[in-house]
Design a protein around this motif. Structure first.
Motif, short mmCIF file in Angstrom:
data_model
loop_
_atom_site.label_atom_id
_atom_site.label_comp_id
_atom_site.label_asym_id
_atom_site.label_seq_id
_atom_site.Cartn_x
_atom_site.Cartn_y
_atom_site.Cartn_z
N LYS A 224 0.82 -1.50 -0.27
CA LYS A 224 -0.36 0.09 -0.04
C LYS A 224 0.42 1.33 -0.19
N LEU A 225 2.10 0.88 0.89
CA LEU A 225 3.08 1.81 0.38
C LEU A 225 4.02 2.18 -0.98
N ALA A 226 4.51 2.75 -1.91
CA ALA A 226 5.99 2.55 -3.24
C ALA A 226 6.51 4.06 -2.56
N VAL A 227 8.09 3.71 -2.36
CA VAL A 227 8.48 4.73 -2.67
C VAL A 227 10.05 4.79 -3.41
N ILE A 228 10.07 5.90 -3.58
CA ILE A 228 11.27 5.87 -5.15
C ILE A 228 12.00 6.66 -4.34
N VAL A 287 0.26 13.00 7.31
CA VAL A 287 1.85 12.72 7.53
C VAL A 287 3.30 13.44 7.91
N ALA A 288 2.90 14.81 7.02
CA ALA A 288 4.26 15.38 6.55
C ALA A 288 4.28 16.22 7.83
N GLU A 307 19.91 9.84 8.26
CA GLU A 307 21.10 8.62 7.03
C GLU A 307 19.08 7.87 6.16
N LEU A 308 20.24 7.63 4.83
CA LEU A 308 18.92 7.12 3.95
C LEU A 308 18.13 6.18 5.17
N GLU A 309 18.42 4.67 4.95
CA GLU A 309 17.76 3.79 5.39
C GLU A 309 17.05 4.24 6.91
N GLU A 310 17.73 5.41 7.76
CA GLU A 310 16.85 5.73 8.93
C GLU A 310 15.43 6.19 8.29
N ILE A 311 15.77 6.83 7.29
CA ILE A 311 14.64 7.80 7.14
C ILE A 311 13.69 6.89 6.32
N ILE A 312 13.96 6.16 5.47
CA ILE A 312 12.75 5.61 5.21
C ILE A 312 11.70 5.30 5.94
N ASP A 313 12.63 3.88 7.35
CA ASP A 313 11.86 3.51 8.43
C ASP A 313 10.66 4.24 8.86
N LEU A 315 9.92 7.10 7.90
CA LEU A 315 8.31 7.51 7.48
C LEU A 315 7.45 6.56 6.52
N SER A 316 8.37 5.29 6.99
CA SER A 316 7.21 3.87 6.47
C SER A 316 5.74 3.67 7.69
#
Ligand SMILES: [Mn+2]
Length: 323
Positions: A224-228, A287-288, A307-313, A315-316
């Motif tokens: 349900k969530l897609a990240v690019i 969310v924002a 750090e990118l992976e932390e941000i994805i975690d 946000l997800s």
């Protein structure tokens, strides 16, 4: 002083004008330029002296539009009528808003023709009607002026109608949009080339960056969530610039299972610009908001650091609260 006016009253005032300045909003889009140029072509047909003014550099994606060379950054003539088009308030005219405001105090008549519901009727004569594109209001004005639609006028108006209606896909698209489009095509507007120029055309650098980014879409929460993610490294390898990533986030949003799409774009090391979109129910404005950003229910953005992976975690997790 500030009155509602009919399109016919505005047409009458224009016909009595010695000379006219047409203004539109800063960072103009296809509707702003389309309705301004269409009115300019119509005034040509009537032999009314005029100039078209906009404070901003013209967007390169609209460089195909005919008549752009007539747009000036400042008012160069001594006009007795100022007309603001597609501008929800006079501040939207940017550096030219002062010129417009000053005219209100002098003996220059001002007209405001717009389609934004929030418009506070800031001119002497105001015609504000909510509709898909301000080109629909200006088409009525051109009819009231008694100017026949020709190819130049029709293509300008259709560029605006296509832009603001999202290629006839937004909620507010109605019968009037299609009836006007039909008249414009009959008058010679080339819908194929307009659609290509407005929605499809892209430089090869964008195409190759797009292919790489979309080959690495990541999915979370039952897809349900897609990240690019768009890294500075990828931008450099494809010789792409920032403006080229416009619209990237729409691609993962169109995946059938996806409700929220996020684009994470590296601004500099440790800083990322997040763009969020939702399809039907999730409130990405909230969310924002968690990260100090904002926007609208279906489209919002914020800035994240780390750090990118932390941000994805992070946000997800936040998005999962709204799915
Ligand atoms: Mn508009």
């Amino acid at each position: 002083m500030k009155e509602r006016a009919t399109i016919e009253q505005i047409a009458e005032r224009i016909k009595r004008a010695k000379s006219v300045v047409i203004f539109t909003h800063m960072r103009p889009d296809g509707d702003a330029l389309g309705c301004s140029l269409a009115l300019s072509f119509a005034l040509d047909r009537l032999g009314i002296e005029h100039v078209v003014c906009d404070e901003s550099p013209l967007p390169s994606n609209l460089s195909f539009m005919r008549g752009l060379e007539r747009i000036q950054k400042t008012v160069s003539i001594d006009a007795d009528l100022y007309i603001a088009l597609d501008s929800a308030d006079s501040a939207r005219l940017g550096a030219l808003s002062e010129t417009f405001e000053r005219a209100m105090k002098k003996r220059i008549d001002t007209v405001n023709i717009d389609h934004h519901i929030s418009n506070p009727h800031y001119a002497k004569m105001n015609y504000v009607r909510t509709c898909s594109a301000n080109c629909m209001n200006v088409a009525k004005l051109i009819d009231a002026l008694g100017v026949a639609l020709d190819k130049e006028i029709a293509e300008s108006l259709l560029a605006g109608l296509l832009t603001d209606s999202g290629n006839f896909s937004h909620d507010d698209v109605d019968e009037e949009c299609f009836l006007l489009a039909s008249r414009l095509v009959k008058a010679g507007a080339d819908i194929r080339s307009l659609t290509y120029n407005l929605f499809k055309k892209q430089p090869k650098e964008r195409a190759s960056l797009h292919a790489e980014v979309m080959s690495k879409i990541r999915y979370f929460h039952d897809d349900k969530l897609a990240v690019i993610t768009i890294s500075l490294d990828a931008m450099a390898r494809h010789h792409a610039d920032n403006g080229m990533t416009e619209g990237f986030v729409d691609f993962p949003l169109n995946v059938d299972t996806v409700e929220v799409a996020a684009s994470i774009m590296e601004v500099k090391q440790g800083q990322y610009k997040i763009s969020l979109r939702s399809k039907t129910y999730a409130d990405v404005n909230r969310v924002a908001g968690v990260y100090g950003g904002g926007g609208h229910v279906r489209a919002a953005g914020c800035m994240l650091f780390g750090e990118l992976e932390e941000i994805i975690d992070k946000l997800s997790y936040t998005v999962s609260q709204y799915l």
